[in-house]
Write an enzyme that holds these catalytic residues in place. Structure first.
Site, mmCIF file in Angstrom:
data_model
loop_
_atom_site.group_PDB
_atom_site.id
_atom_site.type_symbol
_atom_site.label_atom_id
_atom_site.label_comp_id
_atom_site.label_asym_id
_atom_site.label_seq_id
_atom_site.Cartn_x
_atom_site.Cartn_y
_atom_site.Cartn_z
ATOM 1 N N CYS A 351 0.792 -1.238 0.000
ATOM 2 C CA CYS A 351 0.000 0.000 0.000
ATOM 3 C C CYS A 351 0.821 1.284 0.000
ATOM 4 C CB CYS A 351 -1.059 0.047 1.091
ATOM 5 S SG CYS A 351 -1.076 -1.270 2.243
ATOM 6 N N ARG A 380 7.127 -11.439 4.813
ATOM 7 C CA ARG A 380 6.827 -11.297 6.230
ATOM 8 C C ARG A 380 7.479 -12.444 6.977
ATOM 9 N NH1 ARG A 380 0.377 -9.874 5.469
ATOM 10 N NH2 ARG A 380 0.778 -8.078 4.123
ATOM 11 N N GLN A 398 0.642 -10.831 -3.440
ATOM 12 C CA GLN A 398 -0.750 -10.421 -3.291
ATOM 13 C C GLN A 398 -1.260 -9.868 -4.608
ATOM 14 O OE1 GLN A 398 0.005 -7.520 -0.179
ATOM 15 N NE2 GLN A 398 -1.071 -8.816 1.289
ATOM 16 N N ASP A 400 -2.876 -7.294 -5.299
ATOM 17 C CA ASP A 400 -3.197 -6.162 -4.438
ATOM 18 C C ASP A 400 -3.639 -4.950 -5.249
ATOM 19 O OD1 ASP A 400 -3.418 -4.979 -2.033
ATOM 20 O OD2 ASP A 400 -1.275 -4.825 -1.629
ATOM 21 N N HIS A 402 -5.447 -0.914 -4.785
ATOM 22 C CA HIS A 402 -5.923 0.156 -3.906
ATOM 23 C C HIS A 402 -6.792 1.069 -4.719
ATOM 24 C CE1 HIS A 402 -2.466 -1.543 -1.825
ATOM 25 N NE2 HIS A 402 -3.252 -1.365 -0.767
ATOM 26 N N LYS A 486 -13.112 -4.848 7.430
ATOM 27 C CA LYS A 486 -12.956 -5.528 6.151
ATOM 28 C C LYS A 486 -13.995 -6.625 5.980
ATOM 29 C CE LYS A 486 -9.211 -8.155 8.262
ATOM 30 N NZ LYS A 486 -8.211 -9.150 7.953
ATOM 31 N N HIS A 532 -8.638 -1.323 0.133
ATOM 32 C CA HIS A 532 -7.627 -2.339 -0.192
ATOM 33 C C HIS A 532 -8.426 -3.575 -0.573
ATOM 34 C CE1 HIS A 532 -4.508 -0.359 2.551
ATOM 35 N NE2 HIS A 532 -5.635 0.229 2.887
#
Length: 657
Positions: A351, A380, A398, A400, A402, A486, A532
């Site tokens: 992000c 991670r 991901q 991912d 936004h 979420k 997200h």
RNA sequence: GCUGAUGUAGCUCAGUCGGUAGAGCACUUCCUUGGUAAGGAAGAGGUCAUCGGUUCAAGUCCGAUCAUCAGCUCCA
């Protein structure tokens, strides 16, 4: 004036089929079951009265609706396994005197009990405990409920049972409760709300599955306890079926299939929790990525690319660094010649990079929503005990995106993201997806960024979107991320464990931290809202779950090898090679098996490799310019012309069916 | 990270009381040219996870480390 209630002489009970039975007041569940039939009375485990489960021996004094619970119902299983955990505790107490007991509930598949004991339990002890449990079953011990004032119970568990854990529950968790219930079975007594079986004899088959550790009250600062897991059944046959089911699940394990089908590998030479995609797995992944990219193009997403590392300041600014510093790889530190120092983080999320792309220039309200998207690989440092093949890795990608939008566009955009996620899941054949509305825990406000007002608005918006999309969801308090609520999409793997895949998250916090703005129609700066969202979640986890879901039998469009040409004799090798070339030319991933093996062997190997289409070529096919098609797990599909086959397969592939 | 278990050929697994390693499948070569789930023969393949210790001698016993598995805790 008397407190004694007048009980009518007979009461009316309504059964699940709507029929009403009149029984004497004071009748128990067992009496009612007996009045219906002997078999039901034998199978009866507990009673459900107006939606509440109670002991079979509880007397009824009022008109009510009742259901007799047997092992066939989830509630019946729950009572059965809960009692099984007590029987296990009794067995352990008899075998290992001095053992103290923590929590011992029924779980989705069986039960466990947390035990504090001088004795270190070993695998071999489990067999002993199983035997003892069956012996206790044979003793046919009546299980009885007793209600007592809390103070009496505290004294009892302090002086008689000498169990500090039960005393702690009584003095802390139950501090506002006046009367508690305990259950006796022979010399064993446990603090428990129940309900329980009427006798230990209902337990006919038991399997203690493993020993692990747990923390008392789930708190890692409290002492370790030994936890023994098990499952039990009212018959030997059901246990056998259960064991067979577990074995089938192990066959579907993505770690096993991933190695067998050469999809991915994990090796300490690369690093723990860092999956390496093999050519066949890479095809599955890239097909899934193409599928999503195509959908996103249709829906106005803008692809971007960002680096794998980022200045640590970026994550301090976003707030991720302080929240998650213990689950990140340590920062890379770069020392300049002049003595200054810079630190970089292997990016734990995408992000912040995307927010900087947004604020690269001034944005107008006219261009919102802006939907930035990237297959972004993140790292991670998950705890070593958490790693699990592809579904829990330290490096993963991901899908991912936004979405930066105006507050008035938010609900629409959440709905769009939900729609995309549902499209992805239905295309891939996931039907039993659970949806969780993950909200914050008001008791623990310090865990979250943003003001209570912002949270209230965000949760209202998420709820509104979920309701508008007509999705069935359950609420997860405390499951929100630190920056917003979420919607999470959860599926189960082969072993029935739950995994979160897709997610749609609302964020009012990051726009503040990154000072994101757009110019409104009034010429003033305004704050956008960020969504997200990741329909797959993690490509690794999604594919891991997909492997288990399909047992490695991928649909044609995803199959690493879509077709294999199987020539029967060497004399048709030339024609077989032509067929392979024609299929390859049509964009179909095709191999050829020219080994000097019989066709039966080639088919067997292709079946085991889970290749969807086998194209058998013999003399007859060569003469007619045809091919014989055999479908994986279905069998011979007859002869077709080569062109017709190509058309058929191409239609199936583009349709993603 | 915590508790417990496991680690022998590419895979699945044997290996007794401590005496320098074995099977099946897969692989390679040769024979075989066979019509819808295993044709035959031969060959090659191992620093017994790694490091250290005990011992005349360690796959085997002890310790540490690494990895994996089950569960706990955690999950942006």
């Amino acid at each position: 004036m008397s407190d004694i209630q007048e009980h009518p002489a007979s009461i009316a009970v309504t059964l699940p089929d709507g029929s009403v039975k009149t029984v004497p007041s004071g009748s128990t569940g067992l009496d009612i079951a007996l009045s219906i039939g002997r078999k039901l009375a034998q199978d009866a485990l507990a009673l459900k009265i107006d939606g509440k489960t109670v002991d079979l021996s509880a007397p009824l004094h009022h008109d009510t609706s009742v259901a007799i619970l047997t092992f066939d119902s989830p509630e019946g299983k729950n009572v059965f396994w809960h009692s099984a955990s007590h029987i296990m505790a009794q067995a352990i107490e008899e075998l290992f005197p001095g053992s103290k007991f923590g929590a011992g509930p029924a779980i989705e598949q069986g039960f466990y009990y947390d035990i504090a004991s001088e004795h270190r339990f070993r695998e071999s002890d489990l067999r002993l405990i199983e035997e003892k449990m069956l012996e206790i079953s044979k003793r046919d011990i009546t299980i009885t409920r007793e209600e007592m004032p809390r103070d009496t119970a505290i004294a009892y568990f302090t002086d008689v049972r000498k169990d500090p854990y039960k005393v702690e529950i009584l003095t802390e968790t139950l501090k506002d409760v006046a009367t508690v219930s305990v259950y006796h079975q022979d010399k064993f007594t446990d603090l428990c709300t129940g309900p329980h079986l009427s006798s230990t004899s209902k337990l006919k088959a038991v399997l203690l599955t493993n020993i692990s550790s747990s923390y008392w009250r789930g708190d890692s600062s409290r002492e370790n306890m030994q936890r023994i897991y098990g499952i039990a059944f009212p018959s030997e046959k059901q246990l056998k079926e259960h064991v067979a089911k577990i074995e089938e699940a192990r066959r579907r394990d993505h770690r096993k299939l991933g190695a067998e089908l050469e999809l991915f590998m994990l090796t300490p030479e690369v690093g723990s929790g860092l999956p390496v995609w093999l050519p066949k797995g890479a095809i599955v992944r890239s097909e899934l990525e193409s599928f999503l990219k195509e959908e996103q193009r249709k829906r106005g997403y803008l692809p971007v690319y960002t680096p794998h590392i980022g200045n640590i300041e970026l994550y301090k600014r976003s707030g991720h660094y302080p929240y998650y510093s213990d689950s990140q790889f340590p920062p890379l530190t770069y020392h300049d010649e002049d003595g200054s120092q810079e630190q970089y983080l292997l990016k734990p999320m995408n992000c912040p990079h995307h927010h900087l792309i947004y604020s690269n220039r001034i944005r107008s309200y006219r261009e919102l929503p802006i939907r930035l998207t990237e297959f972004g690989t993140v790292y991670r440092h998950e705890q070593s005990g958490e790693l699990n093949g592809l579904v829990r890795a330290r490096g993963f990608t991901q899908d991912d995106s936004h979405i930066y939008c105006r507050p008035d566009q938010l609900v629409d955009e959440i709905c769009n993201a939900i729609d995309l996620t549902q499209h992805v899941f239905s295309t891939l054949g996931f039907s039993n997806v659970q949806t969780r509305l993950s909200l914050h825990d008001p008791e623990n406000q310090a865990k979250y960024g943003g003001t209570p007002e912002v949270w209230e608005q965000a949760e209202k918006d998420v709820r509104e979107a979920a309701d508008r999309m007509g999705i069935e969801y359950f609420i997860g308090i405390g499951e929100a991320s630190f920056y917003g609520p979420k919607i999470d999409f959860i599926v189960r793997d082969a072993l029935d464990r739950k995994w979160q895949l897709g997610t749609v998250q609302v964020d009012y916090v990051m726009p503040e931290r990154f000072d994101l703005t757009y110019i409104g129609s009034d010429g003033q700066k305004h704050r956008p809202v960020v969504i997200h969202r990741a329909p797959f979640g993690s490509m690794e986890r999604f594919i891991g779950v997909l492997i288990e879901h399909t047992a490695g039998n991928f649909p044609l469009w995803l199959a690493p090898v879509q077709a294999i040409v199987l020539p029967i004799t060497e004399e048709v090798h030339d024609y077989a090679a032509e067929v392979q070339q024609a299929l390859l030319g049509a964009g179909i991933r095709t191999e050829i098996d020219t080994r000097s093996e019989k066709v039966g062997r080639k088919i067997r190997d292709a079946e085991l490799a889970k290749i969807p289409c086998m194209v058998v070529i013999g003399q007859k096919e060569k003469e007619n310019g045809e091919v014989s098609l055999r479908r994986h797990r279905i069998g011979d599909a007859g002869r077709v012309g080569l062109e017709a086959l190509i058309e058929q397969l191409k239609t199936e592939i583009t349709g993603r069916t």
